[in-house]
Scaffold this active site. Structure first.
Site, PDB file in Angstrom:
ATOM      1  N   GLU A 152       0.858  -1.183   0.000  1.00 31.00           N
ATOM      2  CA  GLU A 152       0.000   0.000   0.000  1.00 31.00           C
ATOM      3  C   GLU A 152       0.893   1.231   0.000  1.00 31.00           C
ATOM      4  O   GLU A 152       1.918   1.263   0.692  1.00 31.00           O
ATOM      5  CB  GLU A 152      -0.899   0.013   1.246  1.00 31.00           C
ATOM      6  CG  GLU A 152      -1.731   1.273   1.418  1.00 31.00           C
ATOM      7  CD  GLU A 152      -2.594   1.225   2.678  1.00 31.00           C
ATOM      8  OE1 GLU A 152      -3.008   0.108   3.071  1.00 31.00           O
ATOM      9  OE2 GLU A 152      -2.848   2.284   3.276  1.00 31.00           O
ATOM     10  N   GLU A 189      -2.801  11.119   3.802  1.00 30.70           N
ATOM     11  CA  GLU A 189      -3.842  10.819   4.777  1.00 30.70           C
ATOM     12  C   GLU A 189      -3.924  11.984   5.749  1.00 30.70           C
ATOM     13  O   GLU A 189      -2.927  12.625   6.072  1.00 30.70           O
ATOM     14  CB  GLU A 189      -3.545   9.529   5.542  1.00 30.70           C
ATOM     15  CG  GLU A 189      -3.870   8.265   4.765  1.00 30.70           C
ATOM     16  CD  GLU A 189      -3.804   7.032   5.643  1.00 30.70           C
ATOM     17  OE1 GLU A 189      -4.858   6.572   6.112  1.00 30.70           O
ATOM     18  OE2 GLU A 189      -2.681   6.534   5.846  1.00 30.70           O
TER      19      GLU A 189
END
Length: 278
Positions: free
Chosen positions: A152, A157
């Site tokens: 990932e 974020e």
């Protein structure tokens, strides 16, 4: 020693001193990215996101993080207007959840091995929001055929309870937050919800670099001896744009219901292919 034999020895000796293929191969490769994107969405239309470029992940099952939203394909949760993609989290019953939102994926429509990824976006604001711009492997090539074995890449974020900070991370079987070994960093920026910023990833066979407005703040290098458990980043990945509500990280300080609805606005998504310089 005859002249003919001496000449032959000289020729053989000279040949043995020439650089061989192995020596040449040890020269570090240099990479750059094409000047023009090979895949992009400028959001210069109106209505639902372009179905030739985006699909939806759907569901209200918590997404492995105890998230509180139901991801839908409704235009109320994901629409294009005024030149921007708008992903909107709404307070209200949706499926089994008390919130609805959207999670767009380019899987099968935009899959990439290496490249420069640029996303210009403005983030939501408020406790309980958890927007992300990230990438997952398109196929299951390694290990247990799931997360985190196939990798990932988190280009951006943000959690609303820590308003002035954005994060970039990678996750692999060896390096992930579940076993407290994930690799990443964060950077302070005070205008993530008031202004658009460019969130970028530069991915080559040697490194994954995360940038904010063109300045890198986290680099993960492929070290000598790394196997797929440390470096699964040699297969196609696809893009994901989403906004979660609550969850293990986004909901650490609870959810402020008074803030909704909240939006993540995306001005463009551009992918520039990798070019190897010989």
């Amino acid at each position: 020693m005859s002249l003919g034999f001496a000449a032959l020895v000289a020729i053989v000796s000279f040949g043995c001193t020439q650089p061989n293929d192995t020596t040449l191969a040890q020269k570090p490769a240099k990479y750059e990215f094409a000047a023009q994107p090979s895949w992009q969405d400028e959001f210069d239309y109106a209505g639902k996101p372009d179905p030739k470029k985006w699909s939806y992940d759907l569901g209200d099952h918590g997404w492995g993080n105890n998230e509180l939203q139901n991801y839908t394909d409704q235009i109320e949760n994901a629409k294009v207007e005024n030149g921007h993609l708008v992903i909107e989290a709404i307070k209200g019953k949706s499926g089994k959840a008390d919130y609805s939102s959207a999670r767009l994926v380019s899987k099968g429509k935009g899959d990439f091995t290496y490249g420069k990824f640029e996303i210009r976006a403005k983030l939501p604001k408020g406790r309980g929001t958890w927007p992300a711009i990230w990438m997952l492997a398109t196929g299951n090539s390694y290990g247990n055929k799931g997360w985190p074995d196939n990798g990932e890449i988190d280009i951006m974020e943000h959690v609303g309870f820590d308003q002035n900070r954005v994060h970039g991370n990678i996750h692999t079987k060896a390096f992930n937050h579940a076993i407290k070994t994930n690799k990443g960093d964060n950077v302070v920026v005070e205008t993530v919800s008031e202004e658009f910023h460019i969130y970028s990833c530069e991915w080559t066979p040697e490194s994954v670099k995360i940038l904010l407005d063109g300045k890198d703040y986290f680099t993960f290098n492929k070290e000598a001896g790394y196997e797929w458990t440390q470096w699964p980043f040699d297969k196609p990945f696809h893009l994901i744009l989403n906004m979660a509500v609550g969850g293990n990280w986004g909901g650490q300080k609870g959810v402020d219901d008074s803030i909704f609805p909240q939006k993540m606005e995306v001005d463009y998504v551009r992918v520039y292919p990798l070019v190897e310089k010989k």
